[in-house]
Design an enzyme around this catalytic site. Structure first.
Site, short mmCIF file in Angstrom:
data_model
loop_
_atom_site.label_atom_id
_atom_site.label_comp_id
_atom_site.label_asym_id
_atom_site.label_seq_id
_atom_site.Cartn_x
_atom_site.Cartn_y
_atom_site.Cartn_z
CD GLU A 33 9.60 6.94 3.22
OE1 GLU A 33 8.62 6.51 3.86
OE2 GLU A 33 9.64 6.92 1.98
CE1 TYR A 115 7.69 1.96 3.83
CE2 TYR A 115 7.72 3.79 5.39
CZ TYR A 115 7.64 3.31 4.09
OH TYR A 115 7.53 4.20 3.06
CG ASP A 133 3.74 1.34 2.54
OD1 ASP A 133 3.47 0.32 1.88
OD2 ASP A 133 3.58 2.50 2.10
#
Ligand code: SF4
Length: 213
Positions: A33, A115, A133
């Site tokens: 991520e 996020y 996102d």
């Protein structure tokens, strides 16, 4: 809900096989991520396996020299991400804590915004929480005409963890493959019959098509 049902059916048939979708290891999800922030999947596919081979655990990353971490990140850009990831690993190693599963706790860690917190909670721990996102934002804005996408995502996300995992992945995948920023592929979109953007276009176009010049 028909939107969710159609989206999940489409995802089952069309999802790309990505290494971070094959694991629930919180550290691996966290690394992926961080890398995926502002960066194309194809680029991350080059870097992620190398980084994980070099630093296979959060303890190995915590114990690394900053130079070694930057070497593995070299060329990926946005180097503050690498520094924050390193800082985060050290913090987790020093406190002896595990990577948290709660979005609010995750957000206290270096470099973790709303996020990333949602993504790690859902993709590593299968928490039924939203994560928005750029791709998800675009899909929800077009499909529902929504201004507050986080609130909408909160309402839409399934309550059961594994289904929430697939739902969030599927929304991102739809934004990446079909509902793209330029030239969305509406005719082949699985949720087109539920999509506000498409209905508006049809409504605007139909009087004109009835009176061709
Ligand atoms: S129908 Fe088109 S605008 Fe609507 S969600 Fe699908 S690709 Fe996006």
């Amino acid at each position: 809900m028909s939107f969710t049902r159609k989206l999940l059916a489409w995802y089952k048939r069309n999802a790309r096989v990505l290494p971070w979708r094959q694991t629930r290891n919180p550290y691996a999800i966290l690394v992926s991520e961080f890398m995926l922030q502002q960066t194309q999947v194809s680029r991350v596919l080059e870097y992620f396996p190398r980084f994980m081979a070099r630093f296979p655990t959060i303890a190995s990353l915590a114990g690394a020299r900053p130079k070694a971490v930057m070497e593995q990140w070299d060329g990926l850009g946005y180097y503050a991400r690498a520094r924050n990831l390193h800082k985060l690993a050290k913090h987790v190693a020093e406190t002896g804590d595990r990577i948290p599963d709660d979005p609010e706790d995750l957000r206290t860690l270096p470099g973790v915004g709303r996020y990333t917190a949602g993504a790690v909670a859902c993709f590593a721990y299968e928490k039924p929480v939203p994560t928005v996102d750029t791709n998800v934002r675009r899909v929800l804005q077009r499909a529902f005409g929504s201004k507050d996408v986080w609130e909408l995502a909160e309402q839409l996300v399934p309550k059961q963890g594994e289904r929430a995992w697939r739902f969030n992945q599927a929304l991102m995948e739809l934004g990446a493959l079909v509902c793209t920023a330029r030239k969305p592929k509406c005719p082949e979109c699985p949720v087109r019959s539920d999509c506000l953007a498409v209905r508006k276009v049809v409504r605007i176009r139909s009087p004109r098509s009835a009176h061709p010049r």
